[in-house]
Scaffold this motif. Structure first.
Motif, PDB file in Angstrom:
ATOM      1  N   LEU A   1       0.726  -1.215  -0.119  1.00  0.00           N
ATOM      2  CA  LEU A   1       0.055  -0.009  -0.031  1.00  0.00           C
ATOM      3  C   LEU A   1       0.790   1.224  -0.042  1.00  0.00           C
ATOM      4  O   LEU A   1       0.614   2.320  -0.604  1.00  0.00           O
ATOM      5  CB  LEU A   1      -1.003   0.020   1.166  1.00  0.00           C
ATOM      6  N   ARG A   2       1.929   1.124   0.883  1.00  0.00           N
ATOM      7  CA  ARG A   2       2.600   2.409   0.814  1.00  0.00           C
ATOM      8  C   ARG A   2       3.599   2.682  -0.252  1.00  0.00           C
ATOM      9  O   ARG A   2       3.970   3.599  -0.815  1.00  0.00           O
ATOM     10  CB  ARG A   2       3.681   2.239   2.220  1.00  0.00           C
ATOM     11  N   THR A   3       4.008   1.451  -1.107  1.00  0.00           N
ATOM     12  CA  THR A   3       4.542   1.779  -2.495  1.00  0.00           C
ATOM     13  C   THR A   3       3.720   2.212  -3.361  1.00  0.00           C
ATOM     14  O   THR A   3       3.792   3.363  -4.162  1.00  0.00           O
ATOM     15  CB  THR A   3       4.966   0.523  -2.726  1.00  0.00           C
ATOM     16  N   VAL A   4       2.553   1.647  -3.653  1.00  0.00           N
ATOM     17  CA  VAL A   4       1.591   2.052  -4.690  1.00  0.00           C
ATOM     18  C   VAL A   4       0.814   3.590  -4.515  1.00  0.00           C
ATOM     19  O   VAL A   4       0.562   4.172  -5.252  1.00  0.00           O
ATOM     20  CB  VAL A   4       0.347   1.014  -4.552  1.00  0.00           C
ATOM     21  N   CYS A   5       0.888   3.856  -3.113  1.00  0.00           N
ATOM     22  CA  CYS A   5       0.182   5.218  -2.730  1.00  0.00           C
ATOM     23  C   CYS A   5       1.036   6.012  -2.254  1.00  0.00           C
ATOM     24  O   CYS A   5       0.753   7.086  -1.608  1.00  0.00           O
ATOM     25  CB  CYS A   5      -1.019   4.923  -1.770  1.00  0.00           C
TER      26      CYS A   5
ATOM     27  N   ASP B   1       0.188   9.743  -2.947  1.00  0.00           N
ATOM     28  CA  ASP B   1      -1.198  10.191  -2.202  1.00  0.00           C
ATOM     29  C   ASP B   1      -0.736  10.357  -0.534  1.00  0.00           C
ATOM     30  O   ASP B   1      -1.295  11.405  -0.062  1.00  0.00           O
ATOM     31  CB  ASP B   1      -2.244   9.427  -2.347  1.00  0.00           C
ATOM     32  N   LEU B   2       0.184   9.621  -0.158  1.00  0.00           N
ATOM     33  CA  LEU B   2       0.265   9.428   1.163  1.00  0.00           C
ATOM     34  C   LEU B   2       1.201  10.818   1.667  1.00  0.00           C
ATOM     35  O   LEU B   2       0.973  11.545   2.517  1.00  0.00           O
ATOM     36  CB  LEU B   2       1.211   8.280   1.620  1.00  0.00           C
TER      37      LEU B   2
END
Length: 420
Positions: free
Chosen positions: A399-403, A406-407
């Protein structure tokens, strides 16, 4: 100080300057012997000289008094318990010094070990001179199992049955034995000696010749400020695994990370920080080590359902760091690897997913955990792991890689307050 046979065999290379000191002068006396023992120098010596030096080192491995500089530097430590209680011969007193050095600064572990064998911990700390020459001696002998007399004696059968294809030297036999430490045919006596040796290796990377050669440049580039000893350099390499440039080094770091997450006794920073919790009497003291069981216990104790924090701050930080390491690569999560062995090899499930250190395989298992083809054991292990990791975006690597964008845009202030 050289015996006549060694002096005669090595006369030519010594006269040729193989042991020049930093100022260009010829080393002599104890410095000359120390130079000849060096693995880098030994590799350049003519065969007859190298054989003579090896023979001398084998004698020193069994009889500490022949290692004049070390014996002199550690005279006080040898005259006091526990090493004064150890009979001379067979390398036992050298092994006692090595264990005492490893336990220095680890009072909880030293106390627990003393209670286990019915002996008191050392009454005085190891002197700096003894520690210095003992470390040098270990580095000189790290490349050949024959220089570790008690280990060689304890593992003679295992060397013959499991590692017979490897010649002595170049650390091949020792590496083979360490790979088989938990093998069903490895005796408890041999396994105990191998564990002690592996603990010292994981605490000081210089005792691992393969790692030292493979990662020399990466250690300088990535971990220049990491102090020697207590596993700081290896912990740094594991933490910065994605930045490792040399492929041989990346391979070694992968093996180290797998070991450090599987058995907390091989993770020097965590084992020291969490000693009150993992040694007998602690919350996880009764959990059998290996297969990631103790780490799972520590993770469950990091914060109880009622919000109570059981672990000390230092231990909690080490557990959180290791949880982030596990989240990158499923091979660092021994319970899932064991529970999901079939699923990890089934191309219809997650067998075809390549891991690049960004949580790809774990993400696949999470997505498919409710499919009929998933075993109950795998589903349970993956669900438990996901619930633990869902508490922090740091351990939701996919999740942290894909987003990432946005994060940073939407949650940047929160991430800056809680950096990885």
């Amino acid at each position: 100080l050289l015996d006549p046979r060694l002096a005669a065999a090595c006369e030519a290379p010594i006269r040729g300057g193989v042991c020049r000191d930093e100022d260009g002068g010829a080393a002599d006396g104890l410095g000359l012997m120390r130079c000849l023992r060096s693995p880098a120098v030994r590799a350049r010596l003519p065969a007859d000289c190298r054989d003579a030096v090896t023979r001398r080192m084998l004698e020193e491995a069994r009889n500490l008094t022949l290692d004049v500089q070390l014996h002199r530097a550690c005279s006080a430590e040898l005259a006091a318990p526990p090493c004064s209680l150890v009979a001379a011969g067979g390398g036992a007193r050298r092994a006692c010094l090595q264990r005492s050095q490893y336990l220095a600064g680890r009072p909880e572990e030293a106390r627990a070990e003393g209670e286990k064998v019915g002996a008191a911990p050392p009454q005085r700390p190891m002197g700096k001179e003894c520690a210095h020459y003992l470390s040098l001696s270990e580095i000189e002998r790290a490349d050949d199992v024959r220089f570790h007399a008690p280990l060689l004696q304890a593992c003679a059968a295992e060397r013959a049955s499991l590692c017979a294809d490897f010649p002595a030297g170049a650390s091949q036999v020792l590496s083979c034995l360490l790979r088989h430490r938990t093998h069903r045919d490895t005796s408890p006596r041999c396994a105990a000696r191998l564990l002690e040796h592996q603990q010292r290796r994981m605490a000081d990377f210089r005792l691992d010749p393969t790692l030292t050669a493979a990662c020399a440049d990466d250690i300088v580039a990535l971990c220049p400020d990491a102090p020697l000893g207590k596993g700081a350099v290896i912990a740094c390499l594991i933490r910065k695994e994605a930045e490792v440039a040399a492929k041989p080094c990346a391979h070694e770091v992968h093996q180290l990370a797998a070991a450090a997450t599987s058995d907390v006794r091989l993770n020097a920073p965590l084992y020291e920080a969490c000693a009150p919790h993992v040694l007998p009497g602690g919350e996880c003291g009764s959990v059998p080590p290996g297969q990631g069981r103790v780490l799972e216990c520590l993770k469950s104790q990091a914060r109880l359902p009622n919000g109570t924090a059981v672990l000390g701050a230092g231990c909690a930080a080490e557990v959180a760091s290791l949880a982030r390491t596990q989240a990158r690569d499923v091979h660092y999560n021994a319970p899932i690897v064991a529970a999901c062995a079939a699923e990890l090899h089934d191309a219809a499930l997650c067998g075809g997913v390549s891991s690049h250190g960004e949580g790809e395989v774990l993400h696949c298992l999470e997505e498919k955990r409710l499919e009929p083809a998933m075993s109950g054991a795998c589903e349970a292990a993956v669900t438990k792991d996901f619930v633990q990791r869902a508490a922090s975006v740091d351990t939701l690597v996919a999740l942290r890689t894909v987003c990432a964008a946005d994060l940073a845009l939407l949650c940047g202030d929160v991430l800056r307050l809680n950096p990885e």
